[in-house]
Design a protein around this motif. Sequence first.
Motif, short mmCIF file in Angstrom:
data_model
loop_
_atom_site.label_atom_id
_atom_site.label_comp_id
_atom_site.label_asym_id
_atom_site.label_seq_id
_atom_site.Cartn_x
_atom_site.Cartn_y
_atom_site.Cartn_z
N GLN A 76 1.13 -1.02 0.08
CA GLN A 76 -0.19 0.13 0.49
C GLN A 76 0.80 1.21 -0.14
O GLN A 76 0.74 2.72 -0.62
N TYR A 79 1.63 2.39 -3.76
CA TYR A 79 0.87 2.26 -4.18
C TYR A 79 1.15 3.59 -4.18
O TYR A 79 0.33 4.69 -4.50
N THR A 83 0.51 7.17 -7.18
CA THR A 83 -0.72 8.07 -7.11
C THR A 83 -0.29 9.35 -7.07
O THR A 83 -0.41 9.94 -7.39
N SER A 152 -5.67 -0.49 -11.51
CA SER A 152 -6.15 0.36 -10.07
C SER A 152 -7.01 -0.25 -9.11
O SER A 152 -7.55 0.32 -8.24
N TYR A 153 -8.73 -1.05 -9.96
CA TYR A 153 -9.41 -1.35 -9.21
C TYR A 153 -9.44 -2.42 -8.25
O TYR A 153 -9.59 -3.08 -7.69
N HIS A 155 -6.70 -3.20 -7.86
CA HIS A 155 -6.00 -3.19 -5.97
C HIS A 155 -5.98 -2.57 -5.08
O HIS A 155 -6.64 -3.08 -4.16
N LYS A 156 -7.87 -1.43 -5.49
CA LYS A 156 -8.22 -1.73 -4.40
C LYS A 156 -9.16 -2.73 -4.08
O LYS A 156 -9.31 -2.84 -2.88
N LYS A 157 -10.16 -3.24 -4.61
CA LYS A 157 -10.48 -4.14 -4.14
C LYS A 157 -10.35 -5.57 -3.27
O LYS A 157 -10.62 -6.02 -2.69
N PRO A 159 -6.44 -5.70 -2.07
CA PRO A 159 -5.12 -5.19 -1.67
C PRO A 159 -3.69 -5.88 -1.50
O PRO A 159 -2.52 -5.74 -1.68
#
Length: 227
Positions: A76, A79, A83, A152-153, A155-157, A159
Amino acid sequence: MERREVNKTKYLAVFALTTLIFLSGLIVGNYISEKKLSKLDQMQQDIRTQTTALEVEYALLSENPCSSTNHTALNQELYTLSTRLNYMENSLGPNNEDVLQLKEYYSLLELRHWLLFKKVNAECKQNKKLILYFYSNAGDCERCEEQGYLLSYFHKKYPELLIYSFDINLNNIALRTLKSQLEVTSAPTVIVNENKIEGFADKLTLEKQFHLLPNTNVTSSEQLLSN
């Protein structure tokens, strides 16, 4: 004569008002630009500090990779750093010297992170999904942005997925070696562990590759999505 004087006064008043509006806009614009540059300078310093901290963290974990259970937190952090770099790149442009320098250093951090978790998988009997994503923002990759949003979707869903993104155009000897070893020649390219997907990969294809769906026996024809 009196009417001409009135018109002259009116024109002068309009000119003065227009000039005032222009100067006000210029002052406000300069203020906003200075604030934005100040924010970018601070972000650049934060990125350098964060990358140094990550380097130390990698070194500590490399001593005993099986001892740490908080690998998701480390991912994280990487990541979050990504960003911030994306914001700088969008603000200053992809060819900005500072952006390119930071992206190159970030790529080296990603490579160290990837090598660390390859070691974790091998020595700690784990099966973490290591995803490499090669993109281009040089205007020669129509679906790279879409592919990036999709990853990215995921990764968020999820981790726990370890996703590393690399600009295929960066002139970095370590990155060139990696591309040569993996035979990466175009973007977008996604590599899940040892399985390479050249061209855009849709949501279903990635879910199968990430083993997020039951009975996922992916054939070579399913790995590619026709444009």
